[in-house]
Design an enzyme around this catalytic site. Structure first.
Site, PDB file in Angstrom:
ATOM      1  N   ARG A 145      52.921  55.573   9.534  1.00 31.72           N
ATOM      2  CA  ARG A 145      53.631  56.588   9.129  1.00 31.72           C
ATOM      3  C   ARG A 145      53.271  57.927  10.056  1.00 31.72           C
ATOM      4  NH1 ARG A 145      49.327  57.863   5.237  1.00 31.72           N
ATOM      5  NH2 ARG A 145      50.291  56.688   3.543  1.00 31.72           N
ATOM      6  N   ASP A 187      47.433  59.696   1.223  1.00 27.47           N
ATOM      7  CA  ASP A 187      46.455  58.393   1.177  1.00 27.47           C
ATOM      8  C   ASP A 187      45.745  58.526   0.016  1.00 27.47           C
ATOM      9  OD1 ASP A 187      46.844  57.664   3.646  1.00 27.47           O
ATOM     10  OD2 ASP A 187      45.701  59.049   4.587  1.00 27.47           O
ATOM     11  N   LYS A 199      40.917  68.777   1.333  1.00 26.66           N
ATOM     12  CA  LYS A 199      41.964  67.737   1.675  1.00 26.66           C
ATOM     13  C   LYS A 199      42.941  67.726   0.631  1.00 26.66           C
ATOM     14  CE  LYS A 199      40.688  64.659   4.083  1.00 26.66           C
ATOM     15  NZ  LYS A 199      41.249  64.164   5.358  1.00 26.66           N
ATOM     16  N   GLN A 254      44.540  70.102  10.320  1.00 24.96           N
ATOM     17  CA  GLN A 254      44.999  69.111   9.101  1.00 24.96           C
ATOM     18  C   GLN A 254      45.034  69.676   7.914  1.00 24.96           C
ATOM     19  OE1 GLN A 254      42.498  66.315   6.856  1.00 24.96           O
ATOM     20  NE2 GLN A 254      43.651  64.592   7.838  1.00 24.96           N
ATOM     21  N   THR A 265      47.157  66.193  13.953  1.00 29.44           N
ATOM     22  CA  THR A 265      47.742  66.259  12.426  1.00 29.44           C
ATOM     23  C   THR A 265      49.387  66.306  12.516  1.00 29.44           C
ATOM     24  OG1 THR A 265      48.222  68.063  10.700  1.00 29.44           O
ATOM     25  CG2 THR A 265      47.133  68.701  13.045  1.00 29.44           C
TER      26      THR A 265
HETATM   27  C1  GLC Z   1      46.045  62.455   7.121  1.00 31.60           C
HETATM   28  C2  GLC Z   1      46.622  60.850   7.518  1.00 31.60           C
HETATM   29  C3  GLC Z   1      47.987  60.950   7.064  1.00 31.60           C
HETATM   30  C4  GLC Z   1      48.273  61.167   5.621  1.00 31.60           C
HETATM   31  C5  GLC Z   1      47.784  62.507   5.079  1.00 31.60           C
HETATM   32  C6  GLC Z   1      47.732  62.889   3.674  1.00 31.60           C
HETATM   33  O1  GLC Z   1      46.720  63.311   7.847  1.00 31.60           O
HETATM   34  O2  GLC Z   1      46.455  60.762   8.845  1.00 31.60           O
HETATM   35  O3  GLC Z   1      48.356  59.661   7.177  1.00 31.60           O
HETATM   36  O4  GLC Z   1      49.861  61.181   5.319  1.00 31.60           O
HETATM   37  O5  GLC Z   1      46.385  62.816   5.599  1.00 31.60           O
HETATM   38  O6  GLC Z   1      46.984  61.812   3.151  1.00 31.60           O
END
Ligand code: GLC
Length: 799
Positions: free
Chosen positions: A345, A488, A630, A684, A703
């Site tokens: 993705r 994720d 996160k 990120q 990111t």
């Molecule tokens: C990280 C992963 C990405 C995912 C995001 C959200 O950046 O690399 O694939 O979409 O987390 O979970």
């Protein structure tokens, strides 16, 4: 509080205070040899693969941070005092040091003890050779005798070998020295050599790390530098390093320059490269790197009233987005290379964002992704392009404990349990975007293999992706969440994901545009009908009054409703409801108002709120993540630009820019004590409101926020986007912008666009002229031509 400043004229970020709270990194290399280095020359170099071919070693997440690196020590041979050009590892008083991060190079500067020194790291354009360009000047007013020592630590190539089973790996690598060249050899591998040399005759060398450092010492006080004498060490087995010593006498005002070369290949290659990389050739390559970026940056330049946006779009945002496409996501101080190949993705999204500046790389990424699509229509979440590359398959393999494994198909394709529901959907829109940008309609008919069996055209691959999502629906008719969707940590399995249905709808619409443009009307009508059904079911099931649900668990509980006390409002579903066109204008406005009131902070939009505090495995891992970090309510950067696109589509430029500015890295430059991370890179995530470290940014460079930020800002805020019919101009800007300019290359023509906003509107175009002629979109023009366009915004949209 600031640690540095932007020098936009030099295209550099200058770190004035090197005692940063965290490492600020940058990337070197444009092809097969790549490196990531911080502001103190800590970091590592690799050849082709971060997992299988590390050249230099790095001890990630260690103390002291970011060790080791590619270091130069200077030693005053009169009094024995020594220091390093990049501040660390020796660490003399910080006021003598600075660092300049440029485009594909890093420059370290110091003026310690009457010696001005600089060390620039970059990679040659045509050969796998890293150049360390050291310049010294004696500004002390008296003659000086100095010894220069280089230092780097070789790696056992494979990340696994470097970190485990030392009874084997410690006896697998050797070193030797001949004619001014150090050779490192990973003996198990057929061509496991590196060389390290310089454009001078060394006065000493050491190939063994432990001889250079000495027992119970570190890189901070290596025995060889402290004593001033190399020991001439080398051996078969052990840990190896690259230390070359040169002693120099510099008269007052005298300057000198030494080049160190670290490259792939044995002593013979080292000799050839040393002959080739003279100072003149190194200068030429340095200029070529600048020219490489000139060309890329010139594909789109802007002049707007927003200085942060100008700095980002004209320089750093494009750079970061290109780095993501080149390096994929597994080379940084956080992603240290132990994960396989490409993430489906992430790569599919990254490859959509810089097609205008790097069409070839994006095209090859799209093909790699297409080959990793199964004939059932789902993508392999993590894969090595090499597994499916017919050319790579022809390469000779040999048996050794370190041979790069190619797993069996049965290990690679494990069925639905490992499928992320969104992975391949991104590819549909990326391919359509690629064709709109380049005009390469034949791309649709290119034959590509499937990961499991058979082959089909690109166009057929796209249909398989759309059909897969149409089949994978749950009990309410919404797409299943499977192992995860974009998030994720949202693991719905057979439960349903609003985001995936919206993404499906977006992909269907993009595909229909392509099908119509190719004259395949029957397909277009067929998929148009499916899109209509998807739109209807999302309307029937997902609207919750003021906003859209995020999903439905496998046991039929709604996620993201008014009655929820945790995870009430989510970014992904609400932004995608608008972008996909599933939401009515009224729903879109309400949904994005909810995003603003529940999720907005001064550092950007949080992913969801309130954070989860109660474990709920029906929703997923997100409920096991600390609140504010996160995916659990951090300001996850990647979806922020989706909100800018959504607001732009709703015509609310003031709101869109408020969101843009909150996340814009250069606009954080004077609050680094909070942000901590580099202000020239999107990160990120930024820690969310429910955490004590609110506002702290983490995980730079790698990111998806970068590509999306660039795409959203240029195509939706500034509103310049390619279509099958022409270059669309549809800005959505703050009402108080009076004008802005964009220079945009499209299919070989340069469009010099001047947008005026006399009525102070946020959206709406009253007229467009191309070279004086009224048009509704900028027409395709001859390659090499320049088109001057004037756009008047205002009420009474005629586009
Ligand atoms: C990280 C992963 C990405 C995912 C995001 C959200 O950046 O690399 O694939 O979409 O987390 O979970």
């Amino acid at each position: 509080m600031q640690y540095g400043h932007f020098d936009n004229a030099a295209r550099e970020y200058v770190i004035d205070r090197v005692d940063l709270p965290v490492s600020w990194t940058n990337y070197i290399g444009l092809k097969d040899m790549l490196g990531v280095f911080n502001h103190t020359a800590g970091g590592y170099l690799l050849y082709k693969s971060p997992e299988y071919h590390r050249i230099t070693r790095f001890r990630p997440n260690g103390v002291p941070m970011d060790f080791p690196g590619h270091y130069i020590y200077l030693r005053d041979d009169e009094d024995g005092d020594y220091w390093s050009v990049s501040w660390q590892p020796v660490g003399k008083p910080k006021e003598h040091y600075s660092c300049r991060h440029g485009l594909s190079y890093v420059k370290y500067l110091c003026d310690y003890n009457g010696i001005d020194a600089s060390q620039t790291l970059f990679v040659a354009m045509d050969d796998p050779v890293e150049i360390w360009d050291l310049r010294l000047r004696n500004s002390s007013g008296r003659p000086r005798t100095l010894s220069v020592f280089s230092y780097l630590e070789f790696s056992f190539h494979h990340i696994a070998m470097d970190n485990q089973n030392f009874q084997m790996s410690l006896y697998a690598a050797g070193s030797r020295y001949e004619d001014g060249i150090i050779e490192h050899d990973l003996y198990y591998e057929e061509n496991g050599f590196q060389f390290f040399t310089g454009n001078f005759t060394p006065d000493g060398y050491d190939c063994l790390r432990d001889s250079f450092i000495g027992p119970y010492r570190t890189e901070r006080n290596p025995f060889v530098v402290e004593s001033g004498a190399c020991s001439g060490s080398f051996e078969k087995g052990g840990n190896h390093c690259g230390c070359l010593k040169k002693t120099l006498t510099l008269l007052p005002g005298e300057e000198c320059r030494l080049l160190f070369l670290l490259g792939e290949g044995s002593i013979d290659a080292g000799k050839q490269m040393r002959d080739k990389y003279t100072c003149e050739k190194a200068d030429e390559d340095f200029r070529r790197i600048a020219a490489y970026w000139d060309e890329k940056l010139s594909s789109l330049q802007i002049e707007t009233p927003n200085e942060g946006m100008n700095t980002e779009i004209n320089l750093w945002n494009l750079y970061q987005s290109e780095i993501n496409v080149m390096f994929s996501r597994f080379t940084s101080f956080i992603e240290v290379g132990g994960r396989t190949g490409l993430g489906y993705r992430d790569t599919a999204q990254d490859a959509m964002m810089v097609i205008h500046s790097n069409p070839d790389k994006c095209r090859s990424r799209l093909i790699e992704l297409m080959r990793a699509l199964t004939s059932e229509g789902f993508g392999l979440h993590l894969f090595e392009p090499r597994w499916f590359d017919p050319e790579a398959k022809k390469e000779k393999t040999f048996r050794s404990p370190t041979v790069i494994p190619t797993p069996d198909k049965s290990q690679i394709i494990t069925g639905l349990k490992d499928v992320c529901a969104d992975d391949a959907l991104w590819l549909v829109s990326s391919v359509v975007q690629y064709i709109k940008e380049t005009g390469e309609t034949d791309f649709a008919d290119l034959m590509v293999t499937y990961a499991d069996e058979g082959s089909g055209t690109v166009y057929e691959h796209l249909k398989k992706i759309l059909d897969f999502s149409a089949r994978q629906t749950g009990q309410n008719g919404i797409c299943k969440g499977l192992r995860a969707d974009w998030n994720d940590c949202l693991n719905l399995g057979g439960g349903e994901s609003a985001m995936v249905s919206f993404l499906h709808l977006w992909a269907l619409q993009n595909f229909c545009e392509l099908a119509y443009a190719l004259g395949r009307t029957e397909d277009a009508e067929h998929y148009r009908q499916i899109a209509e059904n998807v739109r209807q079911v999302t309307q029937d099931v997902l609207w919750d009054g003021g906003w859209f649900l995020r999903g439905i668990t496998a046991d039929n509980r709604k996620i993201g409703t008014h009655s929820d006390t945790e995870g009430k409002v989510h970014m992904e579903s609400n932004t995608w409801a608008v972008i996909s066109g599933a939401a009515t204008a009224e729903q879109g406005r309400l949904a994005m108002d909810s995003v603003d009131s529940y999720l907005y902070t001064e550092y950007g939009l949080m992913l969801n709120a309130p954070c989860y505090t109660k474990v709920d495995d029906g929703i997923g891992f997100v409920t096991r993540v600390y609140p504010g970090l996160k995916e659990n309510g951090a300001i996850f950067s990647h979806p922020n630009p989706w909100a800018w696109v959504a607001e732009a589509l709703l015509g609310r430029g003031d709101r869109a820019m408020k969101f843009y500015n909150a996340l814009c890295p250069p606009l954080q430059n004077d609050r680094i004590e909070i942000r901590q991370a580099e202000p020239y890179s999107y990160c990120q995530f930024v820690v969310g409101r429910d955490h004590t470290a609110f506002g702290r940014a983490r995980h730079p460079f790698m990111t998806g926020s970068s590509g999306w930020a660039y795409f959203a800002a240029t195509q939706y805020l500034l509103g310049i986007r390619p279509s099958f019919e022409g270059l669309i101009i549809d800005p959505c800007i703050p009402h108080d912008w009076k004008e802005f300019r964009v220079s945009r290359k499209w299919r070989g023509c340069t469009y010099e666009i001047h947008v005026l906003n006399p009525d102070g509107v946020e959206k709406g175009v009253r007229s467009i002229t191309a070279d004086g002629k009224p048009v509704s979109a900028l027409p395709l023009m001859a390659s090499g031509s320049i088109c001057h366009a004037e756009v008047i915004m205002g009420r009474g949209d005629n586009t």
